[in-house]
Write a protein that holds these residues in place. Structure first.
Motif, PDB file in Angstrom:
ATOM      1  N   ALA B 105       0.952  -1.358   0.018  1.00  0.00           N
ATOM      2  CA  ALA B 105       0.004   0.061  -0.056  1.00  0.00           C
ATOM      3  C   ALA B 105       0.869   1.241  -0.107  1.00  0.00           C
ATOM      4  O   ALA B 105       0.584   2.389  -0.529  1.00  0.00           O
ATOM      5  CB  ALA B 105      -0.948   0.063   1.197  1.00  0.00           C
ATOM      6  N   ALA B 109       0.932   4.425  -2.826  1.00  0.00           N
ATOM      7  CA  ALA B 109       0.674   5.711  -2.335  1.00  0.00           C
ATOM      8  C   ALA B 109       1.820   6.569  -3.147  1.00  0.00           C
ATOM      9  O   ALA B 109       1.787   7.492  -3.803  1.00  0.00           O
ATOM     10  CB  ALA B 109       0.764   5.970  -0.986  1.00  0.00           C
ATOM     11  N   GLU B 136      -0.786  11.122   0.743  1.00  0.00           N
ATOM     12  CA  GLU B 136      -0.877   9.923   0.264  1.00  0.00           C
ATOM     13  C   GLU B 136      -0.393   8.629   1.148  1.00  0.00           C
ATOM     14  O   GLU B 136      -0.784   7.672   1.306  1.00  0.00           O
ATOM     15  CB  GLU B 136      -0.258   9.759  -1.160  1.00  0.00           C
ATOM     16  CG  GLU B 136      -0.554  10.822  -1.999  1.00  0.00           C
ATOM     17  CD  GLU B 136      -2.067  10.739  -2.691  1.00  0.00           C
ATOM     18  OE1 GLU B 136      -2.757   9.865  -2.452  1.00  0.00           O
ATOM     19  OE2 GLU B 136      -2.363  11.533  -3.474  1.00  0.00           O
ATOM     20  N   GLY B 139      -1.811   7.199   5.286  1.00  0.00           N
ATOM     21  CA  GLY B 139      -2.709   6.025   5.347  1.00  0.00           C
ATOM     22  C   GLY B 139      -2.092   4.661   5.353  1.00  0.00           C
ATOM     23  O   GLY B 139      -2.206   3.722   6.478  1.00  0.00           O
ATOM     24  N   PRO B 140      -1.446   4.251   4.381  1.00  0.00           N
ATOM     25  CA  PRO B 140      -0.640   3.413   4.605  1.00  0.00           C
ATOM     26  C   PRO B 140       0.251   3.180   5.727  1.00  0.00           C
ATOM     27  O   PRO B 140       0.339   2.041   6.391  1.00  0.00           O
ATOM     28  CB  PRO B 140       0.212   3.144   3.014  1.00  0.00           C
ATOM     29  CG  PRO B 140      -0.638   4.078   2.264  1.00  0.00           C
ATOM     30  CD  PRO B 140      -1.273   5.008   3.251  1.00  0.00           C
ATOM     31  N   SER B 193      -2.068  -5.694   1.136  1.00  0.00           N
ATOM     32  CA  SER B 193      -2.255  -4.150   1.552  1.00  0.00           C
ATOM     33  C   SER B 193      -2.767  -3.606   0.433  1.00  0.00           C
ATOM     34  O   SER B 193      -2.192  -3.668  -0.800  1.00  0.00           O
ATOM     35  CB  SER B 193      -1.389  -3.556   2.350  1.00  0.00           C
ATOM     36  OG  SER B 193      -0.215  -3.209   1.568  1.00  0.00           O
ATOM     37  N   TYR B 195      -3.512   0.974  -1.231  1.00  0.00           N
ATOM     38  CA  TYR B 195      -3.937   2.363  -1.106  1.00  0.00           C
ATOM     39  C   TYR B 195      -4.349   2.600  -2.439  1.00  0.00           C
ATOM     40  O   TYR B 195      -3.715   2.282  -3.492  1.00  0.00           O
ATOM     41  CB  TYR B 195      -2.815   3.282  -0.670  1.00  0.00           C
ATOM     42  CG  TYR B 195      -3.307   4.485  -0.734  1.00  0.00           C
ATOM     43  CD1 TYR B 195      -4.276   5.260  -0.034  1.00  0.00           C
ATOM     44  CD2 TYR B 195      -2.950   5.485  -1.878  1.00  0.00           C
ATOM     45  CE1 TYR B 195      -4.609   6.409   0.094  1.00  0.00           C
ATOM     46  CE2 TYR B 195      -3.465   6.530  -1.976  1.00  0.00           C
ATOM     47  CZ  TYR B 195      -4.370   7.250  -1.147  1.00  0.00           C
ATOM     48  OH  TYR B 195      -4.529   8.651  -0.980  1.00  0.00           O
ATOM     49  N   ARG B 197      -6.819   5.907  -4.661  1.00  0.00           N
ATOM     50  CA  ARG B 197      -7.356   7.159  -4.521  1.00  0.00           C
ATOM     51  C   ARG B 197      -8.552   7.496  -5.558  1.00  0.00           C
ATOM     52  O   ARG B 197      -8.185   6.944  -6.542  1.00  0.00           O
ATOM     53  CB  ARG B 197      -6.556   8.448  -4.461  1.00  0.00           C
ATOM     54  CG  ARG B 197      -5.847   8.611  -5.667  1.00  0.00           C
ATOM     55  CD  ARG B 197      -4.590   9.856  -5.699  1.00  0.00           C
ATOM     56  NE  ARG B 197      -4.192   9.984  -7.106  1.00  0.00           N
ATOM     57  CZ  ARG B 197      -3.039  10.726  -7.057  1.00  0.00           C
ATOM     58  NH1 ARG B 197      -2.385  11.085  -6.184  1.00  0.00           N
ATOM     59  NH2 ARG B 197      -2.522  10.765  -8.583  1.00  0.00           N
ATOM     60  N   GLY B 210      -9.268   8.931  -0.400  1.00  0.00           N
ATOM     61  CA  GLY B 210      -8.687   7.829  -0.759  1.00  0.00           C
ATOM     62  C   GLY B 210      -8.760   7.187   0.566  1.00  0.00           C
ATOM     63  O   GLY B 210      -9.384   7.306   1.591  1.00  0.00           O
ATOM     64  N   THR B 212      -7.151   3.343   2.493  1.00  0.00           N
ATOM     65  CA  THR B 212      -6.220   2.130   2.866  1.00  0.00           C
ATOM     66  C   THR B 212      -6.884   1.010   3.504  1.00  0.00           C
ATOM     67  O   THR B 212      -7.410   1.137   4.364  1.00  0.00           O
ATOM     68  CB  THR B 212      -4.876   2.672   3.545  1.00  0.00           C
ATOM     69  OG1 THR B 212      -4.536   3.976   2.998  1.00  0.00           O
ATOM     70  CG2 THR B 212      -3.754   1.780   3.763  1.00  0.00           C
ATOM     71  N   THR B 230      -8.467   8.729   3.887  1.00  0.00           N
ATOM     72  CA  THR B 230      -7.687  10.037   3.240  1.00  0.00           C
ATOM     73  C   THR B 230      -8.683  11.238   2.580  1.00  0.00           C
ATOM     74  O   THR B 230      -9.506  10.781   1.693  1.00  0.00           O
ATOM     75  CB  THR B 230      -6.614   9.576   2.345  1.00  0.00           C
ATOM     76  OG1 THR B 230      -5.931   8.663   3.049  1.00  0.00           O
ATOM     77  CG2 THR B 230      -5.772  10.660   1.863  1.00  0.00           C
ATOM     78  N   VAL B 291     -10.357  -1.027  -2.153  1.00  0.00           N
ATOM     79  CA  VAL B 291      -9.280  -1.281  -1.348  1.00  0.00           C
ATOM     80  C   VAL B 291      -9.254  -2.419  -0.683  1.00  0.00           C
ATOM     81  O   VAL B 291      -8.192  -3.243  -0.537  1.00  0.00           O
ATOM     82  CB  VAL B 291      -8.492  -0.023  -0.708  1.00  0.00           C
ATOM     83  CG1 VAL B 291      -8.096   1.059  -1.717  1.00  0.00           C
ATOM     84  CG2 VAL B 291      -9.217   0.380   0.472  1.00  0.00           C
TER      85      VAL B 291
END
Lengths: 156, 316
Positions: B105, B109, B136, B139-140, B193, B195, B197, B210, B212, B230, B291
Protein backbone atom coordinates in the motif's frame (compact mmCIF):
# COMPACT_ATOMS: atom_id res chain seq x y z
CA UNK A 1 21.64 37.89 3.75
CA UNK A 2 22.83 37.00 0.26
CA UNK A 3 25.04 34.03 -0.45
CA UNK A 4 27.80 33.79 -3.02
CA UNK A 5 27.86 30.41 -4.66
CA UNK A 6 28.79 28.70 -7.90
CA UNK A 7 26.12 26.83 -9.86
CA UNK A 8 27.08 24.15 -12.39
CA UNK A 9 24.78 24.43 -15.40
CA UNK A 10 25.23 22.63 -18.72
CA UNK A 11 28.88 21.96 -17.90
CA UNK A 12 29.72 25.58 -17.07
CA UNK A 13 30.34 27.24 -13.70
CA UNK A 14 28.28 30.34 -12.91
CA UNK A 15 29.11 32.46 -9.86
CA UNK A 16 25.97 34.00 -8.33
CA UNK A 17 25.11 36.06 -5.26
CA UNK A 18 21.53 35.29 -4.24
CA UNK A 19 19.05 35.22 -1.36
CA UNK A 20 18.41 31.70 -0.01
CA UNK A 21 14.69 31.93 -0.82
CA UNK A 22 15.40 32.18 -4.56
CA UNK A 23 14.19 29.28 -6.67
CA UNK A 24 16.43 27.61 -9.19
CA UNK A 25 14.11 28.76 -11.99
CA UNK A 26 14.36 32.42 -11.07
CA UNK A 27 18.18 32.25 -10.85
CA UNK A 28 18.46 30.40 -14.18
CA UNK A 29 16.22 32.91 -15.97
CA UNK A 30 16.97 36.24 -14.25
CA UNK A 31 20.61 35.89 -13.17
CA UNK A 32 22.09 33.47 -15.71
CA UNK A 33 19.76 34.60 -18.54
CA UNK A 34 19.11 30.98 -19.47
CA UNK A 35 15.49 31.60 -20.46
CA UNK A 36 14.80 28.21 -22.05
CA UNK A 37 13.21 26.94 -18.83
CA UNK A 38 9.74 28.50 -18.56
CA UNK A 39 7.56 29.74 -15.74
CA UNK A 40 4.18 28.21 -16.54
CA UNK A 41 2.00 27.65 -13.49
CA UNK A 42 4.70 28.49 -10.90
CA UNK A 43 3.02 25.83 -8.73
CA UNK A 44 5.08 22.85 -9.92
CA UNK A 45 2.09 21.37 -11.70
CA UNK A 46 2.83 22.08 -15.38
CA UNK A 47 6.45 20.99 -15.83
CA UNK A 48 7.47 23.92 -18.08
CA UNK A 49 10.29 24.76 -15.65
CA UNK A 50 11.72 21.23 -15.59
CA UNK A 51 15.50 20.76 -15.56
CA UNK A 52 17.75 17.80 -14.87
CA UNK A 53 19.42 17.72 -11.46
CA UNK A 54 22.19 15.10 -11.55
CA UNK A 55 20.32 13.58 -14.50
CA UNK A 56 16.83 13.39 -12.96
CA UNK A 57 13.92 15.73 -13.78
CA UNK A 58 13.07 18.34 -11.14
CA UNK A 59 10.60 21.24 -11.25
CA UNK A 60 12.97 24.19 -10.87
CA UNK A 61 10.20 26.59 -9.76
CA UNK A 62 9.95 24.81 -6.40
CA UNK A 63 13.59 23.87 -5.88
CA UNK A 64 15.85 26.29 -4.01
CA UNK A 65 18.87 27.36 -6.06
CA UNK A 66 21.30 27.00 -3.15
CA UNK A 67 20.30 23.32 -2.75
CA UNK A 68 21.90 22.58 -6.13
CA UNK A 69 25.43 23.48 -5.01
CA UNK A 70 27.83 20.69 -5.86
CA UNK A 71 25.33 19.15 -8.29
CA UNK A 72 25.02 19.24 -12.07
CA UNK A 73 22.08 21.07 -13.63
CA UNK A 74 21.05 20.53 -17.25
CA UNK A 75 18.59 22.91 -18.88
CA UNK A 76 17.10 22.67 -22.36
CA UNK A 77 19.99 24.84 -23.54
CA UNK A 78 22.33 22.01 -22.57
CA UNK A 79 20.66 19.33 -24.69
CA UNK A 80 22.31 20.44 -27.93
CA UNK A 81 26.02 19.93 -28.67
CA UNK A 82 27.95 22.77 -30.35
CA UNK A 83 24.71 24.04 -31.84
CA UNK A 84 23.61 20.61 -33.11
CA UNK A 85 20.21 19.60 -31.79
CA UNK A 86 19.94 16.22 -30.07
CA UNK A 87 18.11 13.44 -31.97
CA UNK A 88 15.17 14.01 -29.63
CA UNK A 89 15.05 17.74 -30.38
CA UNK A 90 15.20 17.05 -34.13
CA UNK A 91 12.39 14.52 -33.76
CA UNK A 92 10.21 17.15 -32.01
CA UNK A 93 10.73 19.53 -34.94
CA UNK A 94 10.10 16.90 -37.60
CA UNK A 95 7.00 15.42 -35.94
CA UNK A 96 5.40 18.80 -35.26
CA UNK A 97 5.82 18.26 -31.52
CA UNK A 98 6.27 22.02 -31.03
CA UNK A 99 3.27 24.35 -31.36
CA UNK A 100 3.46 27.42 -29.10
CA UNK A 101 6.67 25.99 -27.63
CA UNK A 102 6.06 26.85 -24.00
CA UNK A 103 5.90 23.26 -22.75
CA UNK A 104 8.66 22.07 -25.10
CA UNK A 105 11.68 22.57 -22.79
CA UNK A 106 10.03 20.51 -20.03
CA UNK A 107 8.85 17.85 -22.48
CA UNK A 108 12.40 17.55 -23.81
CA UNK A 109 13.85 17.31 -20.29
CA UNK A 110 11.41 14.55 -19.26
CA UNK A 111 11.93 12.63 -22.51
CA UNK A 112 15.74 13.00 -22.32
CA UNK A 113 15.72 11.49 -18.82
CA UNK A 114 13.42 8.69 -19.98
CA UNK A 115 15.68 7.72 -22.90
CA UNK A 116 18.76 7.86 -20.66
CA UNK A 117 17.32 5.25 -18.29
CA UNK A 118 15.31 3.28 -20.87
CA UNK A 119 16.42 3.58 -24.51
CA UNK A 120 13.48 1.49 -25.75
CA UNK A 121 10.36 2.66 -23.87
CA UNK A 122 6.93 1.54 -25.03
CA UNK A 123 4.07 3.99 -25.54
CA UNK A 124 2.77 3.56 -21.98
CA UNK A 125 6.21 4.29 -20.55
CA UNK A 126 6.55 7.37 -22.76
CA UNK A 127 3.13 8.66 -21.67
CA UNK A 128 3.92 8.02 -18.00
CA UNK A 129 7.25 9.82 -18.25
CA UNK A 130 5.60 12.90 -19.83
CA UNK A 131 2.61 12.98 -17.49
CA UNK A 132 4.14 15.76 -15.36
CA UNK A 133 4.30 18.03 -18.42
CA UNK A 134 1.16 19.84 -19.53
CA UNK A 135 0.64 21.00 -23.13
CA UNK A 136 -2.19 23.49 -23.68
CA UNK A 137 -2.04 23.37 -27.49
CA UNK A 138 -3.54 19.85 -27.39
CA UNK A 139 -0.31 18.65 -28.95
CA UNK A 140 0.20 15.39 -27.08
CA UNK A 141 -0.17 13.14 -30.14
CA UNK A 142 2.70 14.66 -32.14
CA UNK A 143 4.79 14.88 -28.94
CA UNK A 144 4.30 11.15 -28.37
CA UNK A 145 5.13 10.54 -32.04
CA UNK A 146 8.30 12.62 -31.68
CA UNK A 147 9.58 10.59 -28.74
CA UNK A 148 8.68 7.33 -30.50
CA UNK A 149 10.55 8.55 -33.58
CA UNK A 150 13.62 9.45 -31.50
CA UNK A 151 13.53 5.96 -29.98
CA UNK A 152 13.52 4.44 -33.45
CA UNK A 153 16.35 6.72 -34.61
CA UNK A 154 18.64 6.13 -31.64
CA UNK A 155 17.82 2.59 -30.48
CA UNK A 156 17.75 1.20 -34.04
CA UNK B 1 25.38 32.81 11.15
CA UNK B 2 28.64 31.31 12.33
CA UNK B 3 26.78 29.07 14.77
CA UNK B 4 24.83 27.57 11.88
CA UNK B 5 27.65 27.24 9.39
CA UNK B 6 29.05 23.75 9.06
CA UNK B 7 32.13 24.89 7.18
CA UNK B 8 31.28 22.58 4.30
CA UNK B 9 32.38 23.36 0.76
CA UNK B 10 28.81 23.23 -0.55
CA UNK B 11 27.68 26.07 1.73
CA UNK B 12 27.10 29.41 0.13
CA UNK B 13 29.25 32.27 1.46
CA UNK B 14 27.17 34.84 3.32
CA UNK B 15 27.64 38.47 2.33
CA UNK B 16 25.20 40.56 4.43
CA UNK B 17 22.71 40.32 7.30
CA UNK B 18 19.11 39.11 6.83
CA UNK B 19 17.74 35.74 5.69
CA UNK B 20 19.93 32.73 6.36
CA UNK B 21 20.60 29.33 4.85
CA UNK B 22 22.65 26.39 5.95
CA UNK B 23 23.03 22.89 4.49
CA UNK B 24 24.74 20.79 7.14
CA UNK B 25 25.68 17.12 6.91
CA UNK B 26 24.72 15.98 10.43
CA UNK B 27 21.47 15.75 12.38
CA UNK B 28 23.15 17.57 15.28
CA UNK B 29 23.79 20.60 13.06
CA UNK B 30 20.22 20.47 11.69
CA UNK B 31 18.62 20.49 15.13
CA UNK B 32 21.02 23.22 16.28
CA UNK B 33 19.78 25.37 13.40
CA UNK B 34 16.14 24.49 14.22
CA UNK B 35 16.74 25.50 17.84
CA UNK B 36 17.55 29.02 16.67
CA UNK B 37 14.48 29.27 14.46
CA UNK B 38 15.50 27.81 11.10
CA UNK B 39 12.85 25.85 9.21
CA UNK B 40 13.62 22.59 7.45
CA UNK B 41 13.54 22.24 3.66
CA UNK B 42 14.11 18.96 1.83
CA UNK B 43 12.67 18.66 -1.69
CA UNK B 44 10.69 21.92 -1.51
CA UNK B 45 7.65 20.37 -3.18
CA UNK B 46 5.33 21.52 -0.37
CA UNK B 47 7.30 24.31 1.33
CA UNK B 48 8.29 26.25 -1.79
CA UNK B 49 5.13 25.49 -3.76
CA UNK B 50 3.08 26.75 -0.80
CA UNK B 51 4.91 30.05 -1.00
CA UNK B 52 4.33 30.36 -4.73
CA UNK B 53 0.61 29.79 -4.12
CA UNK B 54 0.60 32.51 -1.46
CA UNK B 55 -0.20 30.21 1.45
CA UNK B 56 2.96 31.14 3.33
CA UNK B 57 6.27 32.86 2.51
CA UNK B 58 9.43 30.81 2.13
CA UNK B 59 10.81 30.92 5.70
CA UNK B 60 13.47 33.56 6.27
CA UNK B 61 15.84 31.13 7.97
CA UNK B 62 16.31 27.80 6.22
CA UNK B 63 18.16 24.61 7.05
CA UNK B 64 18.36 22.26 4.06
CA UNK B 65 18.61 18.58 4.99
CA UNK B 66 19.36 16.99 1.61
CA UNK B 67 23.05 16.50 2.49
CA UNK B 68 22.50 14.60 5.77
CA UNK B 69 23.46 10.98 4.99
CA UNK B 70 21.94 9.56 8.18
CA UNK B 71 18.47 10.76 7.11
CA UNK B 72 18.63 8.85 3.83
CA UNK B 73 17.69 5.39 2.73
CA UNK B 74 15.38 2.44 3.34
CA UNK B 75 16.75 -0.47 5.38
CA UNK B 76 15.40 -3.77 6.74
CA UNK B 77 15.79 -4.06 10.51
CA UNK B 78 16.53 -7.14 12.61
CA UNK B 79 12.97 -7.85 13.77
CA UNK B 80 11.73 -8.10 10.17
CA UNK B 81 10.52 -4.52 10.01
CA UNK B 82 11.70 -1.61 7.92
CA UNK B 83 13.45 1.70 8.66
CA UNK B 84 12.87 4.65 6.36
CA UNK B 85 14.94 7.81 6.62
CA UNK B 86 13.05 11.11 6.56
CA UNK B 87 14.56 12.05 3.20
CA UNK B 88 13.70 8.77 1.47
CA UNK B 89 12.05 10.00 -1.72
CA UNK B 90 8.75 8.82 -3.14
CA UNK B 91 10.67 7.54 -6.15
CA UNK B 92 12.89 5.39 -3.92
CA UNK B 93 9.90 4.09 -1.94
CA UNK B 94 7.88 3.26 -5.06
CA UNK B 95 10.75 1.20 -6.49
CA UNK B 96 11.90 -0.51 -3.29
CA UNK B 97 11.49 -4.30 -3.66
CA UNK B 98 10.74 -4.92 0.03
CA UNK B 99 8.08 -2.21 0.15
CA UNK B 100 6.44 -3.43 -3.06
CA UNK B 101 6.25 -6.97 -1.66
CA UNK B 102 5.54 -6.51 2.06
CA UNK B 103 4.23 -2.93 2.41
CA UNK B 104 2.48 -2.73 -0.96
CA UNK B 105 0.00 0.00 0.00
CA UNK B 106 2.93 2.35 0.66
CA UNK B 107 4.29 1.67 -2.84
CA UNK B 108 0.77 2.34 -4.22
CA UNK B 109 0.81 5.70 -2.43
CA UNK B 110 4.32 6.95 -3.19
CA UNK B 111 4.06 5.96 -6.85
CA UNK B 112 1.17 8.40 -7.44
CA UNK B 113 2.52 11.47 -5.61
CA UNK B 114 2.85 14.38 -8.05
CA UNK B 115 4.81 13.51 -11.17
CA UNK B 116 8.19 11.84 -11.64
CA UNK B 117 9.85 15.24 -11.02
CA UNK B 118 7.96 15.53 -7.70
CA UNK B 119 8.87 11.98 -6.69
CA UNK B 120 12.56 12.55 -7.45
CA UNK B 121 12.91 15.16 -4.69
CA UNK B 122 9.72 14.90 -2.60
CA UNK B 123 10.41 13.06 0.66
CA UNK B 124 8.51 10.81 3.03
CA UNK B 125 9.37 13.11 5.93
CA UNK B 126 7.95 16.10 4.10
CA UNK B 127 4.78 14.25 3.19
CA UNK B 128 4.26 13.39 6.88
CA UNK B 129 5.38 16.67 8.47
CA UNK B 130 3.24 18.75 6.11
CA UNK B 131 0.28 16.93 7.73
CA UNK B 132 -2.09 17.28 4.80
CA UNK B 133 -5.43 15.47 5.23
CA UNK B 134 -4.78 14.32 1.64
CA UNK B 135 -1.22 13.03 2.16
CA UNK B 136 -0.90 9.82 0.17
CA UNK B 137 1.54 7.97 2.43
CA UNK B 138 -0.07 8.61 5.83
CA UNK B 139 -2.90 6.07 5.52
CA UNK B 140 -0.61 3.18 4.53
CA UNK B 141 1.94 4.12 7.22
CA UNK B 142 -0.76 4.27 9.93
CA UNK B 143 -2.23 0.94 8.89
CA UNK B 144 1.20 -0.72 8.99
CA UNK B 145 1.64 0.56 12.56
CA UNK B 146 4.32 3.13 11.75
CA UNK B 147 6.15 5.00 14.47
CA UNK B 148 8.09 8.18 13.83
CA UNK B 149 11.26 9.37 15.55
CA UNK B 150 11.45 13.06 16.47
CA UNK B 151 14.69 14.67 17.62
CA UNK B 152 15.54 18.03 19.10
CA UNK B 153 18.28 19.36 21.38
CA UNK B 154 16.18 17.99 24.26
CA UNK B 155 16.59 14.44 22.95
CA UNK B 156 14.62 11.89 20.99
CA UNK B 157 11.05 10.64 21.29
CA UNK B 158 9.21 8.02 19.30
CA UNK B 159 5.47 8.15 18.79
CA UNK B 160 2.90 6.26 16.74
CA UNK B 161 2.08 8.07 13.51
CA UNK B 162 -1.62 8.15 14.36
CA UNK B 163 -0.77 10.32 17.39
CA UNK B 164 1.27 12.82 15.34
CA UNK B 165 -1.47 14.69 13.47
CA UNK B 166 -3.51 17.28 15.37
CA UNK B 167 -5.38 18.95 12.50
CA UNK B 168 -5.07 20.00 8.87
CA UNK B 169 -1.41 21.01 8.40
CA UNK B 170 -0.75 20.57 12.12
CA UNK B 171 1.21 18.04 14.18
CA UNK B 172 2.08 17.63 17.84
CA UNK B 173 5.79 18.03 16.98
CA UNK B 174 7.42 21.15 18.41
CA UNK B 175 8.90 23.73 16.04
CA UNK B 176 12.42 22.62 16.95
CA UNK B 177 11.79 18.87 16.51
CA UNK B 178 13.12 17.16 13.39
CA UNK B 179 11.36 14.11 11.96
CA UNK B 180 14.35 11.79 11.65
CA UNK B 181 12.88 8.48 10.52
CA UNK B 182 9.86 6.23 10.27
CA UNK B 183 9.82 2.60 11.41
CA UNK B 184 7.43 -0.07 10.21
CA UNK B 185 6.97 -3.30 12.19
CA UNK B 186 7.03 -6.68 10.44
CA UNK B 187 3.64 -7.73 9.07
CA UNK B 188 2.27 -11.24 9.70
CA UNK B 189 2.39 -13.87 6.96
CA UNK B 190 -0.74 -13.72 4.81
CA UNK B 191 -0.94 -9.93 4.87
CA UNK B 192 -2.02 -7.96 1.81
CA UNK B 193 -2.53 -4.21 1.50
CA UNK B 194 -3.74 -1.54 -0.87
CA UNK B 195 -4.00 2.25 -1.09
CA UNK B 196 -6.07 3.88 -3.81
CA UNK B 197 -7.53 7.30 -4.41
CA UNK B 198 -10.38 8.75 -6.39
CA UNK B 199 -8.62 10.94 -8.93
CA UNK B 200 -9.61 13.03 -11.93
CA UNK B 201 -6.24 12.54 -13.63
CA UNK B 202 -3.44 10.04 -13.16
CA UNK B 203 -0.58 12.37 -12.14
CA UNK B 204 -0.15 15.82 -10.59
CA UNK B 205 -3.29 14.98 -8.64
CA UNK B 206 -4.36 15.32 -5.02
CA UNK B 207 -6.59 12.63 -3.57
CA UNK B 208 -10.27 13.57 -3.88
CA UNK B 209 -10.93 10.59 -1.61
CA UNK B 210 -8.40 7.99 -0.52
CA UNK B 211 -8.51 4.75 1.41
CA UNK B 212 -6.06 2.17 2.73
CA UNK B 213 -6.70 -1.43 3.74
CA UNK B 214 -4.25 -3.86 5.32
CA UNK B 215 -5.66 -7.35 5.94
CA UNK B 216 -4.19 -10.60 7.25
CA UNK B 217 -5.72 -13.85 6.07
CA UNK B 218 -5.37 -17.09 8.02
CA UNK B 219 -7.22 -20.19 6.91
CA UNK B 220 -9.38 -18.14 4.55
CA UNK B 221 -10.52 -15.75 7.28
CA UNK B 222 -9.45 -12.18 8.02
CA UNK B 223 -7.71 -12.29 11.41
CA UNK B 224 -6.41 -8.72 11.41
CA UNK B 225 -7.58 -5.65 9.51
CA UNK B 226 -6.64 -1.99 9.39
CA UNK B 227 -8.47 0.66 7.40
CA UNK B 228 -7.67 4.37 7.06
CA UNK B 229 -9.35 7.22 5.20
CA UNK B 230 -7.67 10.09 3.33
CA UNK B 231 -9.13 13.47 2.29
CA UNK B 232 -12.21 12.59 4.32
CA UNK B 233 -11.48 14.11 7.74
CA UNK B 234 -9.34 16.90 9.27
CA UNK B 235 -6.49 14.36 9.44
CA UNK B 236 -5.81 11.04 7.81
CA UNK B 237 -7.23 8.58 10.37
CA UNK B 238 -7.97 4.93 11.02
CA UNK B 239 -11.58 3.68 11.05
CA UNK B 240 -11.95 0.99 13.77
CA UNK B 241 -15.59 0.33 12.76
CA UNK B 242 -14.48 -0.63 9.25
CA UNK B 243 -11.76 -2.86 10.68
CA UNK B 244 -14.27 -4.60 12.96
CA UNK B 245 -16.56 -5.22 9.97
CA UNK B 246 -13.80 -7.22 8.28
CA UNK B 247 -12.40 -9.34 11.11
CA UNK B 248 -13.77 -12.89 11.05
CA UNK B 249 -15.09 -12.53 7.50
CA UNK B 250 -13.64 -14.17 4.39
CA UNK B 251 -13.00 -10.76 2.86
CA UNK B 252 -15.85 -11.26 0.41
CA UNK B 253 -17.68 -8.43 -1.30
CA UNK B 254 -20.36 -8.18 1.39
CA UNK B 255 -17.73 -7.66 4.10
CA UNK B 256 -15.89 -5.14 1.93
CA UNK B 257 -19.15 -3.25 1.44
CA UNK B 258 -19.77 -3.17 5.20
CA UNK B 259 -16.27 -1.76 5.68
CA UNK B 260 -17.02 0.83 3.00
CA UNK B 261 -20.25 1.88 4.72
CA UNK B 262 -18.38 2.21 8.03
CA UNK B 263 -15.70 4.38 6.36
CA UNK B 264 -18.37 6.62 4.86
CA UNK B 265 -20.10 6.92 8.24
CA UNK B 266 -16.81 7.90 9.91
CA UNK B 267 -16.04 10.57 7.29
CA UNK B 268 -16.21 14.29 7.99
CA UNK B 269 -15.60 15.57 4.46
CA UNK B 270 -15.51 19.19 3.29
CA UNK B 271 -16.79 20.92 0.16
CA UNK B 272 -13.96 22.30 -1.94
CA UNK B 273 -12.95 22.79 -5.57
CA UNK B 274 -12.30 19.10 -6.07
CA UNK B 275 -15.55 17.66 -4.73
CA UNK B 276 -18.67 18.27 -2.67
CA UNK B 277 -18.80 16.72 0.78
CA UNK B 278 -21.78 14.50 -0.14
CA UNK B 279 -19.92 13.14 -3.16
CA UNK B 280 -16.83 12.50 -1.06
CA UNK B 281 -18.89 10.60 1.54
CA UNK B 282 -20.52 8.47 -1.17
CA UNK B 283 -17.18 7.74 -2.77
CA UNK B 284 -15.61 6.88 0.60
CA UNK B 285 -17.75 3.72 0.56
CA UNK B 286 -16.74 2.84 -3.00
CA UNK B 287 -12.99 3.46 -2.68
CA UNK B 288 -12.82 1.71 0.69
CA UNK B 289 -14.63 -1.34 -0.72
CA UNK B 290 -12.21 -1.47 -3.64
CA UNK B 291 -9.05 -1.24 -1.53
CA UNK B 292 -10.35 -3.94 0.83
CA UNK B 293 -11.01 -6.26 -2.11
CA UNK B 294 -7.60 -5.52 -3.64
CA UNK B 295 -5.85 -6.04 -0.28
CA UNK B 296 -7.62 -9.40 0.10
CA UNK B 297 -6.60 -10.36 -3.46
CA UNK B 298 -2.99 -9.49 -2.70
CA UNK B 299 -3.12 -11.41 0.60
CA UNK B 300 -4.17 -14.44 -1.46
CA UNK B 301 -1.15 -13.97 -3.70
CA UNK B 302 -3.06 -12.55 -6.66
CA UNK B 303 -1.48 -9.78 -8.68
CA UNK B 304 -2.88 -6.26 -8.49
CA UNK B 305 -0.69 -3.77 -10.34
CA UNK B 306 1.17 -0.99 -8.49
CA UNK B 307 -0.17 1.67 -8.29
CA UNK B 308 -3.57 0.15 -7.67
CA UNK B 309 -5.59 3.33 -8.33
CA UNK B 310 -5.73 3.14 -12.10
CA UNK B 311 -6.42 -0.58 -12.25
CA UNK B 312 -9.23 -0.39 -9.70
CA UNK B 313 -11.22 2.28 -11.50
CA UNK B 314 -14.37 0.54 -12.62
CA UNK B 315 -12.69 -2.83 -12.26
CA UNK B 316 -14.28 -4.12 -9.08
Amino acid sequence: MKYSATLRVNGFSYPVTIEPQRTLLSVLRDDLELTGSKEGCDDSECGACMVLLDGEPVNSCSYLALQTLGREITTVEGLSTNGDLSPLQKAFLEAGGVQCGFCTPGMLISATALLARNPRPDDEEIKASLSGNLCRCTGYTPILAAVRSAVEMTAG
Amino acid sequence: MSALASGSTAMGQATAAGPSYTAPTTVDDVIAAMATGSRVVAGGTDLVVGSRQGRWPVPEHLVAIHRVNSLRGIRPVVDGGLWLGATATHGEIAEDATIRERYTALADASSIVGSRATRNVGTLGGNIANASPAAETSGPLMCFGATCMLESRNGRRELPLDELFSGPGRTVAAMDELLVSVSLPAQPAGTGSCYARLEYRRQMEIAVVGATAVVTLDGGQITAARVAITSLAPTVRRVPEAEAALIGSTGDRAAAERAGEAAAAASLPIDDVRAAADYRRAMAAVITRRVVQAAVDRARGETVSIPASASLHGAL
